[in-house]
Scaffold this motif. Sequence first.
Motif, PDB file in Angstrom:
ATOM      1  N   LEU A   1      26.430  10.798   9.525  1.00  0.00           N
ATOM      2  CA  LEU A   1      26.837   9.394   9.383  1.00  0.00           C
ATOM      3  C   LEU A   1      25.887   8.668   8.440  1.00  0.00           C
ATOM      4  CD1 LEU A   1      27.794   8.281  13.000  1.00  0.00           C
ATOM      5  CD2 LEU A   1      29.285   8.379  11.014  1.00  0.00           C
TER       6      LEU A   1
ATOM      7  N   MET B   1      28.067   7.567   5.584  1.00  0.00           N
ATOM      8  CA  MET B   1      28.567   6.218   5.870  1.00  0.00           C
ATOM      9  C   MET B   1      27.410   5.209   5.865  1.00  0.00           C
ATOM     10  SD  MET B   1      31.903   6.804   7.276  1.00  0.00           S
ATOM     11  CE  MET B   1      32.151   5.680   8.623  1.00  0.00           C
TER      12      MET B   1
ATOM     13  N   TRP C   1      26.303   3.207   3.899  1.00  0.00           N
ATOM     14  CA  TRP C   1      26.496   1.886   3.302  1.00  0.00           C
ATOM     15  C   TRP C   1      26.933   0.856   4.334  1.00  0.00           C
ATOM     16  CZ3 TRP C   1      31.622   0.818   4.042  1.00  0.00           C
ATOM     17  CH2 TRP C   1      32.469   1.933   4.264  1.00  0.00           C
ATOM     18  N   LEU C   2      27.460   1.328   5.480  1.00  0.00           N
ATOM     19  CA  LEU C   2      27.766   0.397   6.568  1.00  0.00           C
ATOM     20  C   LEU C   2      26.453   0.058   7.285  1.00  0.00           C
ATOM     21  CD1 LEU C   2      30.933   1.744   8.419  1.00  0.00           C
ATOM     22  CD2 LEU C   2      30.613  -0.544   7.504  1.00  0.00           C
ATOM     23  N   PRO C   3      26.176  -1.223   7.491  1.00  0.00           N
ATOM     24  CA  PRO C   3      24.896  -1.561   8.142  1.00  0.00           C
ATOM     25  C   PRO C   3      24.715  -0.868   9.487  1.00  0.00           C
ATOM     26  CG  PRO C   3      25.985  -3.545   7.356  1.00  0.00           C
ATOM     27  CD  PRO C   3      26.934  -2.417   7.108  1.00  0.00           C
ATOM     28  N   ILE C   4      25.817  -0.648  10.225  1.00  0.00           N
ATOM     29  CA  ILE C   4      25.648  -0.067  11.554  1.00  0.00           C
ATOM     30  C   ILE C   4      25.321   1.424  11.499  1.00  0.00           C
ATOM     31  CG2 ILE C   4      27.028  -1.746  12.837  1.00  0.00           C
ATOM     32  CD1 ILE C   4      29.310   0.313  12.805  1.00  0.00           C
ATOM     33  N   PHE C   5      25.533   2.056  10.341  1.00  0.00           N
ATOM     34  CA  PHE C   5      25.201   3.474  10.226  1.00  0.00           C
ATOM     35  C   PHE C   5      24.081   3.698   9.225  1.00  0.00           C
ATOM     36  CE2 PHE C   5      29.795   4.116  11.532  1.00  0.00           C
ATOM     37  CZ  PHE C   5      29.450   4.340  12.850  1.00  0.00           C
ATOM     38  N   GLN C   6      23.279   2.674   9.020  1.00  0.00           N
ATOM     39  CA  GLN C   6      22.211   2.789   8.043  1.00  0.00           C
ATOM     40  C   GLN C   6      21.168   3.811   8.503  1.00  0.00           C
ATOM     41  OE1 GLN C   6      19.747  -0.657   7.476  1.00  0.00           O
ATOM     42  NE2 GLN C   6      20.072  -0.552   5.275  1.00  0.00           N
TER      43      GLN C   6
ATOM     44  N   SER D   1      21.376  -1.173  12.822  1.00  0.00           N
ATOM     45  CA  SER D   1      21.845   0.211  12.770  1.00  0.00           C
ATOM     46  C   SER D   1      21.947   0.797  14.172  1.00  0.00           C
ATOM     47  CB  SER D   1      20.899   1.049  11.927  1.00  0.00           C
ATOM     48  OG  SER D   1      21.262   2.403  12.034  1.00  0.00           O
TER      49      SER D   1
END
Lengths: 372, 310
Positions: B142, B146, B148-153, B250
């Motif tokens: 992830l 992924m 680039w999504l803040p939650i998967f930083q 994240s």
Amino acid sequence: MKALRFGRHAAIAVIAAGALALTACGSDNATGTAPATPAASGPKATGTLTGIGSSAQGAAMDAWKTNFASANQGATVQYSPDGSGAGRKALLDGSAQFGGSDAYLKDEEYASSTTQCGPDGAINIPVYISPIAVAFNLPDVKELNLDAPTVAKIFRGEIAKWNDPAIAAMNPDAKLPDLNVTPVNRSDDSGTTSNFTDYLAAAAPEVWTDKASGVWPASLKGENAKGTSGVVKTVTDTPGAVTYADDSAVSGKLGVAQIKVGETFTKISAEAAAKAVDAGKPVEGRNANDLSIKLDRATTIEGAYPIVLVSFHIVCSTYDSQETVDLVKAFENYVVSETGQQAAADAAKSAPLSKELQDKAMASIEAIKVKS
Amino acid sequence: MTTTSLTSSRGAGRAGDKVFSGATLAAGCLILAVLFGVALFLVVQAFPALTASPDMIKGGEGFFAYIWPIVIGTLIAATIALVIATPIAIGVALFISHFAPRQLASSLGYVVDLLAAIPSVVYGAWGAAFLAKEISPAYNWLASNMGWLPIFQGPASATGKTILTAGIVLAVMILPIITSLTREIFLQTPKLHEEASLALGATRWEMIKMAVLPFARPGIISAVMLGLGRALGETMAVALVLSSGALTASLIQTGNQTIAAEIALNFPEASGIQVSTLIAAGLVLFVITLGVNMIARWIITRHKEFSGAN
């Protein structure tokens, strides 16, 4: 009816097996030492002694109270491992007759102990010494030499890889992998953390700028887990992880660091821990019998291992009744005695007190008396 | 003769009625008294922390600076749990109530209920010792794909002990609550509605969409709310699974903390003002949980006439 009879037989068998197991344990404990005779001297101890305090002492305390109760008919010790702070508070407000604490009484606590304990206040007796290991999970590396600043940098996340020059310089022979360093600390408030950070703050003040505390500094980003078993399990599962934990809890799969003291790298051991405790200085402004020890974490004495947790029993210098005095004396004498320390070492793998410290502790315990 | 026996039994019945209604009244009052007692205790014990000078509180910036990140952390963990558990629970419940053969349906129901009987510390041990280790490669994936999504930083946690893992464990824990409640509600859909829509030519899915789900909606919401209550208050599992830390966006890094876990981890060694701080945190959680339950009650009463949950 038949089923009932069978049930009864089964129950007897179970009891018998249990008794056998118990005897087996008992004889195990006694191996190598004289038969446990905790109450060999002094008047007969009877009654119930209540203590509250540190959970670090929990395993040792279980052994102590069991052995003490079986050697002294009519005497029982109750201990509730509610935490060091709770133990000190309970002694000071009189709800327990002794407190177990991973830290000796603070100055203001000592001052207020005169209310419950008479003009001389409370006495701190070191009873439990446990060396704290820096344990890591590296394939093919079981021993590492580290000095205090490097340990501090590792736990602050300032060293990213295990083959960092700072580590490599001290370990020319080790095959250091190109692996991320993952420091793992305790997520719960603990005496282990408090002693470990105290060591780092004293021995590497230029790197470790946080104060010693039972709670890991919130500003540091890192992995954590609950309890000693939690951190050891996490490190065992994660290559490249490193933690600090009671030496007794570190499993064989993990490597243990040798810590630089003076000019040499000291391997963790019970003797090295006891040596560091002996090198500590008495705390000033206490009564003559008090054995509060201010550890010199930055010690340079050869062969001393300064990352050590010292847990105390805090007792009053005077009690209301002769019965309590006898009971406290008998119990504490047993705890600091050779057999008591050996029982703790067997049960909790702690480091026994040195002979010198045992003698001092016994002298202090002897001074406990009835309120006049 | 009949008359006498009737009167005498009536007399006894009245006495029994009185005793019984008295007993239930006492039980009702007792529960209110307990709730009030808990609230009173929390307020009294928490008071010193609310009024203490900011540098006395953990973190050194006062109680509200201390509490809000862990309130958010609690809500994040509960939200993850709900997002994962709700669709699965509704699916399982629909399968049991409308699709599965009768034999399979009842045994599946037992299995789901059994999930609720597992102690939370077991879930916690499972999450910490097994799930976290197994799931950490997925987090690495992830983070690199992924990220680039803040939650998967990234960088992803090396141990896998993150708020997302905690949320997944919570989802498993609240699954049985939501499933068994929604299953009961789905079963209460009036047979006439279902048969009417089938008679009008609807497929099974259309029947569920038109007859079952609208009927069950308030019940589903209240089931989800009950699950949310469990997720908010869950202590041991989170304390064991989560590698706690400061508030982080994240979900796959180490960090975040929930109120219940914070209390469980720090209470044993706390003293003085720290105890008050933790109890004040407990008060905040109490208020949040109370709010959630009140909303759930309100939704149920608002849809009383349709809901199967009353």
